[in-house]
Design a protein around this motif. Structure first.
Motif, short mmCIF file in Angstrom:
data_model
loop_
_atom_site.label_atom_id
_atom_site.label_comp_id
_atom_site.label_asym_id
_atom_site.label_seq_id
_atom_site.Cartn_x
_atom_site.Cartn_y
_atom_site.Cartn_z
N HIS A 152 0.86 -1.09 -0.01
CA HIS A 152 0.01 0.08 0.04
C HIS A 152 0.83 1.36 0.02
O HIS A 152 1.57 1.68 0.96
N VAL A 153 0.93 1.79 -1.30
CA VAL A 153 1.82 3.21 -1.17
C VAL A 153 0.97 4.29 -0.71
O VAL A 153 0.69 5.32 -1.62
N ILE A 154 0.71 4.29 0.47
CA ILE A 154 -0.07 5.29 1.28
C ILE A 154 0.28 5.36 2.65
O ILE A 154 0.94 4.69 3.30
N ASP A 155 0.68 6.53 2.92
CA ASP A 155 1.03 7.33 4.31
C ASP A 155 0.10 6.75 5.33
O ASP A 155 -0.92 7.02 5.41
N PRO A 156 0.65 5.88 6.38
CA PRO A 156 -0.37 5.53 7.24
C PRO A 156 -0.74 6.46 8.23
O PRO A 156 -1.67 6.41 9.05
#
Length: 393
Positions: A152-156
């Protein structure tokens, strides 16, 4: 304590284990090899002699590794087979790396403009064909399970502060589906973003390293570097003053003022080195709207408005001049603004820009700010970029 109230330290503590679940561990943190801002090169696998015995060998190093806050380091023995991203920045990075066929889902498609790809021969992307992670204003965990992405290329931290996820939610998806790896770099006004912002180039390089696509990254970056050098070598001595706005409505009657900073959304203005009309204006940097009276007080040379109002709805120049500039010319206050009088009010594109979108928007910014120098000239080679993306060049 709500998700938005949790501290960065609490979140990173929870993420510490999740970042390496199912991975060939690199054991790194945000202070790892990328702490200086350099993208981590993919190490090679191999064996080394152990000084204690000639028969033992060291554990092979992972072949696909990168480090970026807030997660730290991730490593894979093989490139992820599938991935998901939220919006335009990282989706555009993936397309630039030739990874569109591995994209499992898009978080917010309405924040991913794909119209520029039409100018790249052989490059196309129909985002309507991909599953969507968001559900209205929600980003439910069920969507992540359904997409089943390896990465998941998403900032947690962005997930926690935007959608009310908890650290436990992040760890659950990272453990049961795939890890998170991303840094929210679009803008720099969020109080919760207390960790380092990488540049677009750094974020691009980190994703490329995880997928073993450094060659494509380096070639796209070369085009971007050459474009910036071309523009800067031809900039006139006197810089143009630009007022950057987000219009509210068509035609607009109020605007969100946009200060230019080092964030990715303003990358093109950093290259063309304009003067920000909002500097020393006393207008707050965030959360306010301004009207035509305020614009008249600022009286900028050029006005540029971001024009992605909805999903892929971007006003072209002709429509913009009819619905926006034409309206302003008839407005009793706006018509006396220098930019309006001289017809220098322009559509300005979008603020979710990855490496390919930034090429088009940087070129356009140069044309808008310095028309006598750049006019309608194409400043980078479309065929060359298309060849890199498709693997034909």
């Amino acid at each position: 304590m709500t998700g938005s109230e949790r501290t960065r330290r609490q979140l990173l503590a929870a993420l510490g284990g999740a970042a390496t679940v199912g991975l060939a561990g690199c054991g790194g943190t945000s202070g790892g090899p990328n702490a200086s801002g350099d993208t981590a090169a993919a190490p090679t696998t191999g064996t080394t002699a152990n000084p204690r015995t000639e028969t033992e060998t060291a554990t092979p190093e992972p072949a696909y590794e990168a480090c970026m806050e807030p997660v730290g380091c991730l490593s894979f023995d093989e490139p992820p087979e599938t991935w998901a991203a939220n919006a335009g920045i990282y989706c555009d990075i993936g397309v630039a790396l030739g990874l569109a066929d591995r994209l499992a889902a898009i978080g917010s498609p309405r924040r991913y403009y794909t119209g520029y790809y039409e100018e790249l021969p052989g490059v196309s992307f129909d985002k309507s064909q991909y599953p969507v992670l968001s559900r209205g204003t929600r980003m439910p965990k069920e969507s992540f399970y359904a997409a089943d992405a390896d990465l998941h290329v998403i900032d947690p931290v962005w997930m926690v502060n935007t959608f009310g996820w908890t650290e436990a939610d992040i760890e659950e998806i990272a453990t049961n589906v795939g890890p998170f790896f991303g840094n929210y770099i679009r803008e720099q006004q969020d109080a919760w973003h207390t960790y380092r912002y990488p540049t677009l180039s750094e974020a691009f390089g980190n994703v490329a390293a995880l997928f073993g696509r450094r060659d494509r990254y380096e070639r796209i970056e070369q085009v971007r570097s050459e474009l910036a050098e071309t523009i800067r070598s031809r900039l006139p001595e006197e810089r143009t003053e630009v007022l950057l706005l987000r219009p509210q409505g068509i035609p607009p009657n109020s605007f969100f003022p946009q200060y230019m900073d080092d964030s990715v959304s303003d990358l093109q203005w950093q290259v063309v080195e304009v003067e920000d009309a909002l500097t020393d204006s006393g207008i707050p940097e965030w959360g306010v709207r301004i009207d035509y009276e305020t614009i008249a007080r600022l009286d900028p040379e050029v006005i540029v408005m971001e024009t992605q109002f909805a999903d892929d709805f971007v006003l072209d120049d002709e429509s913009f001049r009819e619905f926006t500039l034409g309206f302003m010319r008839d407005h009793p206050v706006a018509r006396d603004v220098t930019a309006v009088e001289n017809g220098r009010v322009h559509a300005g594109g979008i603020n979710y820009q990855g490496p390919m979108v930034s090429l088009f928007q940087t070129e356009h910014a140069a044309q808008v700010a310095y028309p006598d120098e750049f006019g309608d000239e194409e400043l980078f080679d479309r065929d060359r970029v298309a060849g890199i993306v498709t693997g034909d060049g």
